[in-house]
Design an enzyme around this catalytic site. Structure first.
Site, PDB file in Angstrom:
ATOM      1  N   TYR A  51       0.829  -1.209   0.000  1.00 16.18           N
ATOM      2  CA  TYR A  51       0.000   0.000   0.000  1.00 16.18           C
ATOM      3  C   TYR A  51       0.861   1.255   0.000  1.00 16.18           C
ATOM      4  O   TYR A  51       1.854   1.353   0.737  1.00 16.18           O
ATOM      5  CB  TYR A  51      -0.945   0.014   1.190  1.00 16.18           C
ATOM      6  CG  TYR A  51      -2.059  -1.015   1.122  1.00 16.18           C
ATOM      7  CD1 TYR A  51      -2.342  -1.706  -0.059  1.00 16.18           C
ATOM      8  CD2 TYR A  51      -2.845  -1.291   2.236  1.00 16.18           C
ATOM      9  CE1 TYR A  51      -3.358  -2.642  -0.115  1.00 16.18           C
ATOM     10  CE2 TYR A  51      -3.880  -2.221   2.183  1.00 16.18           C
ATOM     11  CZ  TYR A  51      -4.128  -2.898   1.004  1.00 16.18           C
ATOM     12  OH  TYR A  51      -5.149  -3.824   0.952  1.00 16.18           O
ATOM     13  N   SER A 206     -13.648  -4.409  -1.279  1.00 15.24           N
ATOM     14  CA  SER A 206     -14.522  -3.719  -2.244  1.00 15.24           C
ATOM     15  C   SER A 206     -15.982  -4.119  -2.065  1.00 15.24           C
ATOM     16  O   SER A 206     -16.664  -4.481  -3.033  1.00 15.24           O
ATOM     17  CB  SER A 206     -14.066  -3.993  -3.680  1.00 15.24           C
ATOM     18  OG  SER A 206     -14.645  -3.077  -4.580  1.00 15.24           O
ATOM     19  N   LEU A 208     -18.607  -2.435  -1.666  1.00 17.88           N
ATOM     20  CA  LEU A 208     -19.588  -1.547  -2.294  1.00 17.88           C
ATOM     21  C   LEU A 208     -19.459  -1.537  -3.816  1.00 17.88           C
ATOM     22  O   LEU A 208     -20.028  -0.675  -4.491  1.00 17.88           O
ATOM     23  CB  LEU A 208     -19.436  -0.119  -1.747  1.00 17.88           C
ATOM     24  CG  LEU A 208     -19.612   0.038  -0.235  1.00 17.88           C
ATOM     25  CD1 LEU A 208     -19.435   1.494   0.168  1.00 17.88           C
ATOM     26  CD2 LEU A 208     -20.971  -0.483   0.221  1.00 17.88           C
ATOM     27  N   GLY A 210     -16.821  -0.935  -5.671  1.00 15.68           N
ATOM     28  CA  GLY A 210     -15.949   0.101  -6.219  1.00 15.68           C
ATOM     29  C   GLY A 210     -16.638   1.429  -6.453  1.00 15.68           C
ATOM     30  O   GLY A 210     -16.132   2.267  -7.217  1.00 15.68           O
ATOM     31  N   PHE A 214     -23.250   4.116  -7.064  1.00 18.92           N
ATOM     32  CA  PHE A 214     -23.702   5.375  -6.462  1.00 18.92           C
ATOM     33  C   PHE A 214     -23.805   6.550  -7.426  1.00 18.92           C
ATOM     34  O   PHE A 214     -24.278   7.607  -7.059  1.00 18.92           O
ATOM     35  CB  PHE A 214     -22.779   5.755  -5.292  1.00 18.92           C
ATOM     36  CG  PHE A 214     -22.680   4.678  -4.259  1.00 18.92           C
ATOM     37  CD1 PHE A 214     -23.781   4.296  -3.528  1.00 18.92           C
ATOM     38  CD2 PHE A 214     -21.487   4.016  -4.037  1.00 18.92           C
ATOM     39  CE1 PHE A 214     -23.714   3.294  -2.581  1.00 18.92           C
ATOM     40  CE2 PHE A 214     -21.390   3.004  -3.099  1.00 18.92           C
ATOM     41  CZ  PHE A 214     -22.510   2.641  -2.362  1.00 18.92           C
TER      42      PHE A 214
END
Length: 296
Positions: A51, A206, A208, A210, A214
């Site tokens: 990360y 993930s 949701l 990505g 929405f």
């Protein structure tokens, strides 16, 4: 050993977007973020060595360096096995996967140093290396555990057969895989069946989809999902993301969503979703919308 629901938070806090791959939090902002999560009883933090191109663990660890009291209040998961091309790893010539004992052990040592901790609560193998030797991995896991450097082990993105192979030699506590309305493979490929059989709690990255659910979309399936979400949101006086978390958590395997946000208000909203209990038919309404047709 299996991972019981009462041993982990109802959500896992993902750190991927906290550093240079996202919000680029300062050390005081990291500290405030961690404290706010603890206030909600969310104590599990999910890292990976890669990360921020190998910088986010150190950013997070700078808080633990000055706030040694926090280490005993949180649980740290990190992952290893992906080798990125990065100026922070100049020896990597290409992107590859490496689950050799040498790489696992070296990665753990680097993560311990970066995070300013003597031990990791959970180490996950980030991706299945096509060349992985399960017997060698079992040996290095045993060594790391005996040395007190890693308490428990798991995997991420492993198929059921890969999980079974490694778990037959060394106990694994979780399989972290992509699960959402837009990525439903785990429901049908045996991953969640295996977790229930072995009483292993899966975690979902993930959760949701990505963020594709929405915004405005010309995709008819997404539009159908949004329509169902709107109706359920009205019924439960909840936001769409809260309904999506409730949808995942309804599955009897006990899916634990990994929250990939740096905004504490979104984590607070997710926490409130713990009170939402969808009906059986409502769960299938969303499944049907994601399929774009009635189930067979």
């Amino acid at each position: 050993m299996t991972l019981q629901k009462d041993n982990i938070s109802p959500y896992i806090i993902g750190t991927m977007r906290l550093g240079t791959w996202g919000s680029n939090l300062s050390t005081p902002e990291y500290e405030s973020f961690i404290e706010s999560c603890l206030d909600l009883g969310l104590i599990d933090f999910d890292h990976a060595d890669i990360y921020g191109h190998y910088t986010t663990e150190e950013d997070f660890g700078n808080v633990l360096k000055s706030r040694k009291d926090l280490r005993q209040k949180i649980r740290i998961t990190t992952k290893c096995g992906i080798k990125l091309i990065s100026e922070n790893r100049p020896s990597h010539l290409i992107k590859s996967y490496d689950l050799t004992p040498e790489h696992i052990e070296a990665s753990v040592e680097k993560s311990l140093k970066s995070l300013h901790t003597d031990y990791l609560d959970v180490l996950l193998l980030h991706r299945p290396d096509y060349l992985f030797n399960p017997y060698e991995i079992a040996e290095v896991f045993s060594k790391l555990k005996k040395e007190g450097k890693v308490l428990t082990f798991g995997v991420s993105n492993f198929s059921p057969s890969q999980f079974d192979l490694l778990n037959s030699l060394t106990p694994l506590i979780t399989n972290q895989v992509e699960i959402s309305l837009l990525h439903r493979n785990a429901f049908e490929d045996g991953t969640l069946d295996q977790c229930q059989k072995l009483k292993v709690i899966p975690s979902a990255w993930s959760p949701l989809g990505g963020g594709l659910l929405f915004g405005d979309s010309f995709d008819k399936k997404i539009q159908a999902i949004q329509k169902v979400l709107a109706g359920l949101s009205e019924k439960y006086n909840a936001a769409a993301d809260q309904i999506l978390y409730a949808w995942l958590r309804k599955h009897p395997s006990g899916i634990i969503p990994v929250l990939g946000t740096s905004k504490i208000e979104r984590i607070q909203a997710a926490h409130k979703a713990l009170n939402i209990s969808l009906t059986h038919e409502e769960w299938y309404q969303l499944w049907e919308a994601s399929l774009g047709r009635e189930i067979d």
